[in-house]
Scaffold this motif. Structure first.
Motif, PDB file in Angstrom:
ATOM      1  N   SER A  41       0.974  -0.933   0.839  1.00  0.00           N
ATOM      2  CA  SER A  41      -0.492  -0.387   0.097  1.00  0.00           C
ATOM      3  C   SER A  41       0.591   1.064   0.212  1.00  0.00           C
ATOM      4  O   SER A  41       1.906   1.351   0.668  1.00  0.00           O
ATOM      5  CB  SER A  41      -1.071   0.168   1.681  1.00  0.00           C
ATOM      6  OG  SER A  41      -1.886   1.059   1.339  1.00  0.00           O
ATOM      7  N   ASP A 218      -3.152  -8.747  -0.224  1.00  0.00           N
ATOM      8  CA  ASP A 218      -4.914  -7.897   0.288  1.00  0.00           C
ATOM      9  C   ASP A 218      -4.448  -7.740  -1.519  1.00  0.00           C
ATOM     10  O   ASP A 218      -3.909  -6.887  -2.003  1.00  0.00           O
ATOM     11  CB  ASP A 218      -4.431  -6.739   0.505  1.00  0.00           C
ATOM     12  CG  ASP A 218      -5.333  -5.839   0.743  1.00  0.00           C
ATOM     13  OD1 ASP A 218      -6.394  -5.836   0.026  1.00  0.00           O
ATOM     14  OD2 ASP A 218      -5.861  -5.286   1.925  1.00  0.00           O
ATOM     15  N   SER A 220      -6.771  -5.296  -2.960  1.00  0.00           N
ATOM     16  CA  SER A 220      -6.854  -3.980  -2.956  1.00  0.00           C
ATOM     17  C   SER A 220      -5.586  -2.991  -2.910  1.00  0.00           C
ATOM     18  O   SER A 220      -5.393  -1.377  -3.069  1.00  0.00           O
ATOM     19  CB  SER A 220      -7.717  -3.408  -1.842  1.00  0.00           C
ATOM     20  OG  SER A 220      -6.726  -2.920  -0.872  1.00  0.00           O
ATOM     21  N   ASP A 351       0.763  -0.294 -10.729  1.00  0.00           N
ATOM     22  CA  ASP A 351      -1.194  -0.684 -10.349  1.00  0.00           C
ATOM     23  C   ASP A 351      -1.213   0.868 -11.288  1.00  0.00           C
ATOM     24  O   ASP A 351      -0.714   1.914 -10.613  1.00  0.00           O
ATOM     25  CB  ASP A 351      -1.563   0.061  -8.893  1.00  0.00           C
ATOM     26  CG  ASP A 351      -2.757  -0.246  -9.390  1.00  0.00           C
ATOM     27  OD1 ASP A 351      -3.311  -1.142  -8.540  1.00  0.00           O
ATOM     28  OD2 ASP A 351      -2.842   1.740  -8.686  1.00  0.00           O
TER      29      ASP A 351
END
Length: 398
Positions: A41, A218, A220, A351
């Protein structure tokens, strides 16, 4: 007779420099490492105040370990606040380690170093002078800037520790940079790289502390990959990004001193219809580096590349973006020192959503920065052109 002796001495010095550079580089190049694809993240910082606030808060909340590597830590109010915070955490029995470059942090004086050690902070200089590679080790700096908190939070990018990074240097003014906050399994690799650098600074390169490989899956999170270089493979990494561009290529760098291969790749990208944006500072924070760029800019402007100059203060960001396919944010500049001498670490991001966010920050900055034209280049004075020639000649060491 005297002339012969002088010539022999010069030949010996040149031969020593050549062997010194060649063998010294060969020894370090074996330490380059491309880490696996990881989930992470990410949060992007471009403002020094916001970055320091977040970094210092993470340090304050650390429970087990604080491992930090910076190229520059100075002897000013910002640096003293940073040092005091590390001391406070060491007094709380947190494992605090600070690794700084011997040349970059030359202003971190003996008094501050003794204060750190007295508080229980483990301190070391990286890249000390090493015989017989004196010339190489004085030039091949550890330019990595990494922070790892409790092996769960990481930071990597262009900011160091000093008041100019807050825009408090009246000469440089507003400071623009790129720094990432990383959470997730990718932090493992920052921890691994720090411990490798730490062991090297302690002359204990055979013994590496264990890094707990925390698998955090994850959907996300973003897909990233860290690439640690020692002056060998960085050019190939940059070429890959340039060659990946189909529609748009963005390059932000404080020092634009490319190789022939990188120049050829950028010009080739233009020929296949790629829109090329290059953002560089209008001001210089080091002698001659800005002048060296002007050996390459005319050909790029003639080819239709859009060269913008950041004039609000100093632009120190290191970023490359190819469409929304791949983005690089890290510690490496687009210059020969980062390409062939320094130890660097870059984060390659895959991403599209996050890349779009980085691109938006780049274009927001670009929008208000004047475009460099051929007429601007032709207006440069004879003294500017003289400095350009000198800078080009010594560009590998700038």
């Amino acid at each position: 007779m005297l002339a012969t002796v002088i010539i022999l001495i010069v030949i010996l010095i040149v031969a020593w420099f050549a062997i010194d550079l060649g063998v010294g580089k060969k020894e370090l190049m074996q330490k380059e490492r491309t880490f696996p694809m990881r989930q992470a993240s990410l949060k992007l910082f471009t403002d020094g105040t916001k970055f320091y606030n977040d970094l210092f808060k993470s340090i304050e909340q650390a429970k087990h370990s604080i491992h930090i590597s910076f190229y520059i830590v100075k002897n000013d109010e910002v640096s003293k606040k940073f040092v005091d915070l590390l001391c406070e955490k060491a007094n709380q029995q947190v494992d605090v380690r600070l690794l700084v470059d011997r040349i970059g942090s030359i202003k971190l004086n003996r008094k501050m170093r003794k204060h750190l050690l007295a508080c229980g902070v483990k301190f070391s200089f990286s890249r000390r002078l090493k015989f017989p590679y004196l010339f190489y080790t004085i030039n091949a700096r550890n330019h990595r800037k990494m922070t790892i908190i409790d092996q769960s939070i990481g930071y990597i990018g262009g900011f160091n520790i000093g008041q100019e990074y807050l825009g408090l240097d009246p000469t440089l003014g507003t400071w623009k940079d790129y720094h990432l906050k990383v959470t997730g399994e990718a932090v493992n690799d920052l921890q691994t790289q720090f411990l490798r650098d730490w062991s090297s600074s302690m002359n204990d390169e055979e013994q590496h502390e264990e890094v707990i490989d925390r698998q955090i899956k994850d959907p996300s999170m973003q897909i990233v990959q860290f690439r640690s270089t020692e002056g060998v493979s960085l050019e190939d990494h940059f070429l890959h990004i340039i060659n990946e561009a189909k529609n748009e290529l963005c390059i932000g760098t404080p020092y634009f001193i490319p190789t022939e291969s990188l120049m050829a790749a950028i010009l080739k990208a233009r020929k296949r219809g790629v829109t090329v944006y290059i953002l560089i500072p209008m001001r210089a924070d080091h002698p001659l580096v800005r002048d060296a760029a002007f050996s390459y800019l005319p050909a790029l402007v003639e080819a239709g590349c859009q060269i913008h100059q950041f004039y609000y203060g100093f632009y120190h960001g290191k970023v490359m973006i190819a469409d929304e396919r791949i983005c690089d944010v890290g510690t490496a500049n687009f210059d020969k020192r980062s390409l062939f001498l320094n130890g660097e670490i870059n984060c390659f991001i895959f991403d599209p959503v996050f890349i779009k966010h980085v691109k938006e920050t780049f274009h927001t900055c670009l929008h208000d920065c004047p475009l460099l034209s051929l007429s601007d280049i032709k207006k440069r004075t004879w003294f500017d052109k003289f400095k350009q020639g000198v800078a080009t000649f010594i560009s590998p060491l700038l």
